[in-house]
Design a protein around this motif. Structure first.
Motif, PDB file in Angstrom:
ATOM      1  N   SER A 115       0.802  -5.411   2.633  1.00 31.72           N
ATOM      2  CA  SER A 115       0.478  -5.520   1.209  1.00 31.72           C
ATOM      3  C   SER A 115       0.964  -6.745   0.780  1.00 31.72           C
ATOM      4  O   SER A 115       0.116  -7.740   0.055  1.00 31.72           O
ATOM      5  N   HIS A 141      -1.273  -9.615   2.144  1.00 29.23           N
ATOM      6  CA  HIS A 141      -2.585  -9.590   1.171  1.00 29.23           C
ATOM      7  C   HIS A 141      -2.530  -9.931   0.024  1.00 29.23           C
ATOM      8  O   HIS A 141      -3.212 -11.103  -0.262  1.00 29.23           O
ATOM      9  N   GLN A 189      -6.911 -12.499   3.966  1.00 34.51           N
ATOM     10  CA  GLN A 189      -7.122 -11.447   2.764  1.00 34.51           C
ATOM     11  C   GLN A 189      -8.026 -10.283   3.586  1.00 34.51           C
ATOM     12  O   GLN A 189      -7.896  -9.246   3.566  1.00 34.51           O
ATOM     13  N   LYS A 207      -6.604  -6.295   4.466  1.00 39.66           N
ATOM     14  CA  LYS A 207      -6.889  -5.377   3.613  1.00 39.66           C
ATOM     15  C   LYS A 207      -7.551  -3.959   4.277  1.00 39.66           C
ATOM     16  O   LYS A 207      -6.961  -3.066   3.706  1.00 39.66           O
ATOM     17  N   ASP A 215     -12.550   0.198   0.978  1.00 39.10           N
ATOM     18  CA  ASP A 215     -11.976  -1.089   1.181  1.00 39.10           C
ATOM     19  C   ASP A 215     -12.946  -2.302   1.907  1.00 39.10           C
ATOM     20  O   ASP A 215     -13.262  -3.347   1.773  1.00 39.10           O
ATOM     21  N   SER A 266      -6.839  -0.533 -12.145  1.00 39.27           N
ATOM     22  CA  SER A 266      -7.417  -1.448 -11.088  1.00 39.27           C
ATOM     23  C   SER A 266      -9.022  -1.333 -11.160  1.00 39.27           C
ATOM     24  O   SER A 266      -9.612  -2.440 -11.126  1.00 39.27           O
ATOM     25  N   MET A 272      -5.955  -5.937  -7.029  1.00 39.06           N
ATOM     26  CA  MET A 272      -5.296  -5.346  -5.693  1.00 39.06           C
ATOM     27  C   MET A 272      -3.755  -4.712  -5.792  1.00 39.06           C
ATOM     28  O   MET A 272      -3.193  -4.132  -5.230  1.00 39.06           O
ATOM     29  N   TYR A 307      -3.858  -1.581  -7.597  1.00 37.32           N
ATOM     30  CA  TYR A 307      -4.240  -0.681  -6.656  1.00 37.32           C
ATOM     31  C   TYR A 307      -3.617  -0.284  -5.599  1.00 37.32           C
ATOM     32  O   TYR A 307      -3.204   1.082  -5.109  1.00 37.32           O
TER      33      TYR A 307
END
Length: 263
Positions: free
Chosen positions: A29, A32, A44, A48, A85, A186, A208, A211
């Motif tokens: 996380s 990202h 990225q 993800k 995603d 989000s 993100m 989220y």
């Protein structure tokens, strides 16, 4: 080796596994979000797809550490989110609609899970929360509607499912309730992109960040509630199964006809 020693070894292994998977989720996380902030698009796209599978694996391992099974809809909700995603990364209309469908299925899993865990037991509280989110939904869709074009109906339908997750998540406590609210925030930020509204500074980062935190709070909050109310949950689920069985004539309460006596 004694049974006690073996049990401790197994539990220790499960703890390390759950902690390692949570660390992996946190690291992925952070990487990202850092990639978004720095504009590293390749990183990225690479990180993800790993986020939700890591969280799903951690949730299963954490439940096993506590001597339980994770709620059945939880892993599918997270893995369907992972599918969404991946599809949204393809950046074409067909993939976008498929991704929205995958997320919609994830929300069905979430709503089912929360309802089965008594999210609507307190009717008065549930009605107040539902009224608040319904007001927000009408306001949001009403503002976005003129600018969504062909996506009006899909976005309106999906956002209704999303609001349902927010409403039912609030019934399990503040942690899941906050997760549901952040998920709604989000996806509202995504909707403003679709409507081509002016974006916030770091718009994609905030999409993100909210989220990832939302999904973590939904998963961890559900597991915490399961740990505190596991016995009640089993009774609720048994009640659902019994009701379904009686309706279909296959429930445990269905009486068997006595066998005919020999004449």
């Amino acid at each position: 080796m004694s049974i006690r020693t073996t049990t401790r070894a197994v539990l220790g292994g499960r703890l390390r596994s759950a902690a390692g998977l949570l660390g992996g989720f946190a690291a992925a996380s952070a990487t990202h979000l850092g990639a978004i902030a720095s504009g590293a698009s390749v990183l990225q796209n690479a990180t993800k797809p790993a986020l939700m599978p890591l969280l799903a694996a951690h949730s299963v391992a954490a439940a096993a550490t506590a001597g339980r099974r994770a709620p059945k809809p939880l892993a599918p909700a997270l893995l369907l989110s992972a599918g969404g995603d991946v599809l949204l990364q393809l950046k074409n209309d067909t993939a976008f609609l498929a991704g929205m469908g995958s997320f919609a299925a994830a929300h069905v899993c979430y709503v089912t899970m929360f309802v089965r865990r008594g999210a609507l037991t307190d009717r008065r509280r549930a009605l107040v929360v539902a009224a608040a989110y319904a007001t927000a939904w009408v306001a949001m869709v009403g503002q976005l509607w003129p600018d969504l074009g062909d996506l009006r109906i899909p976005v309106a339908g999906y956002s209704l499912l999303l609001a349902s997750t927010a409403v039912t998540s609030a019934g399990l406590g503040w942690r899941t309730g906050l997760g549901g609210a952040l998920f709604l925030l989000s996806d509202t930020l995504i909707a403003t992109q679709l409507a081509k509204w002016r974006e916030l500074p770091g718009h994609q980062f905030w999409i993100m960040a909210t989220y990832v935190l939302a999904q973590y709070l939904l998963a961890s909050g559900t597991l915490r509630h399961e740990h505190e109310h596991g016995h009640e949950h089993r009774e609720l689920e048994l009640g659902h199964e019994n009701k379904h069985g009686q309706e279909t004539g296959h429930g445990p309460q269905q009486q068997r006809k006595p066998a005919p006596q020999a004449g």
